[in-house]
Design a protein around this motif. Sequence first.
Motif, mmCIF file in Angstrom:
data_model
loop_
_atom_site.group_PDB
_atom_site.id
_atom_site.type_symbol
_atom_site.label_atom_id
_atom_site.label_comp_id
_atom_site.label_asym_id
_atom_site.label_seq_id
_atom_site.Cartn_x
_atom_site.Cartn_y
_atom_site.Cartn_z
ATOM 1 N N UNK A 121 -13.040 19.697 -10.581
ATOM 2 C CA UNK A 121 -12.908 18.504 -9.745
ATOM 3 C C UNK A 121 -11.461 18.310 -9.296
ATOM 4 N N UNK A 122 -10.525 18.532 -10.201
ATOM 5 C CA UNK A 122 -9.103 18.422 -9.859
ATOM 6 C C UNK A 122 -8.732 19.420 -8.771
ATOM 7 N N UNK A 123 -9.222 20.643 -8.903
ATOM 8 C CA UNK A 123 -8.910 21.685 -7.926
ATOM 9 C C UNK A 123 -9.491 21.384 -6.547
ATOM 10 N N UNK A 124 -10.762 21.006 -6.515
ATOM 11 C CA UNK A 124 -11.421 20.742 -5.234
ATOM 12 C C UNK A 124 -10.845 19.503 -4.560
ATOM 13 N N UNK A 125 -10.624 18.448 -5.332
ATOM 14 C CA UNK A 125 -10.049 17.211 -4.776
ATOM 15 C C UNK A 125 -8.635 17.427 -4.264
ATOM 16 N N UNK A 126 -7.967 18.428 -4.811
ATOM 17 C CA UNK A 126 -6.593 18.702 -4.407
ATOM 18 C C UNK A 126 -6.455 19.507 -3.133
ATOM 19 N N UNK A 127 -7.568 19.940 -2.539
ATOM 20 C CA UNK A 127 -7.503 20.713 -1.295
ATOM 21 C C UNK A 127 -7.329 19.794 -0.094
ATOM 22 N N UNK A 128 -6.505 20.208 0.837
ATOM 23 C CA UNK A 128 -6.128 19.363 1.975
ATOM 24 C C UNK A 128 -7.271 19.088 2.947
ATOM 25 N N UNK A 129 -8.354 19.876 2.895
ATOM 26 C CA UNK A 129 -9.443 19.702 3.852
ATOM 27 C C UNK A 129 -10.590 18.844 3.305
#
Length: 420
Positions: A121-129
């Motif tokens: 969740x941290x990784x996906x939420x951290x994506x700019x798109x």
Amino acid sequence: MDYENNSWIWEGVNYYPRVFGGLMVTAALLGLSSSYFGGIGVPSLSLPCFWSNLGIFPKKKSGKRRIRVYMDGCFDLMHYGHANALRQAKALGDELVVGLVSDEEIMANKGPPVLSMEERLTLVSGLKWVDEVITDAPYAITEKFLNRLFHEYKIDYVIHGDDPCLLPDGTDAYAAAKKAGRYKQIKRTEGVSSTDIVGRIMTSLRDPKICEDHNGTEVKPQEKNHSKASHISQFLPTSRRIVQFSNGKGPRPNARIVYIDGAFDLFHAGHVEILKRARELGDFLLVGIHSDETVSEHRGNHYPIMHLHERSLSVLACRYVDEVIIGSPWEITKDMITTFDISLVVHGTVAEKSLNCEIDPYEVPKSIGIFRLLESPKNITTATVAHRIMANHEAYVKRNAKKTRSEQRYYEEKKYVSGD
């Protein structure tokens, strides 16, 4: 006031000739009064706006509804291929909603996940798109969940790559979305996959000569590691791909530029959190990414797992990053600080230990008072992720083999149906 085109003028002439003629005479008189008589108290009128207020001509529609697209996945061992898929998905709409498959669903359909739900969740939420995340999404999009997407989340289209996503029984996980006519496909990013990365890690680290020191850092004698050639990346970087991932904006005048560097290998939740914290300390975050040679020199020949341009794209995809230096030096110099107008240099408390500790890479920023040690929000490192895979070696070997067999069967059946 915008209009669809100029045809509305001639429509007005045809259907309202007297009104149109009267308005033209009025306009002429107003123009004469403001020019010839010196504009004696007669306000100028914007004629198109004036006409539209009469309700004679249609206005251009405004407030167009934003297109919402949905893309799901496990996003385990997050890599630049995932990021590029989400970038492509966002381009097909205005808002991107990402469904994150639960740990239980991954276990049932693929095998044990490497990263926990919280980390993914941290990784996906951290994506700019990414605009929104739905946790605990199902692995297969059923009609029930599809209706939920359409009505509760107002999703217009479901997006997936052109690679197969099969259920244990061999059926297509996106069959319901395709049947509903709400499915769009993007191109898979070649040269990387989670399966490939697991293979790289197992190939690189299964050498029995690799051991650990008391800090949990792998140490290996510095002889040439021949196994490295067996997991060469197939990724071919292009300037276009880098531009697609880049913000394309430099720092504004007098911006407070924060600099952080590292290998950023196997980009994980700990990287996202420390980048977020670093970004909060300034206006512009510049990230230095060490070259493959530098990483190998300081961490051992079995690292990096991901190569320089792969690591660069993963970092660029992070919403907290403004710019990267691809192949940054190990030691931060005065000239580098001046060139990039760096205001603050930061480093996390949780990091991989260097095998060569003779030189302090932060000696210069420390000497001029612009260095700060940041408390790392997560106690996770690249070695942590690699060890999880090695600890479950047999399970991941079976997982990789299972996926390979499923994909081979899918492509064989597809080839048979097409008659090639």
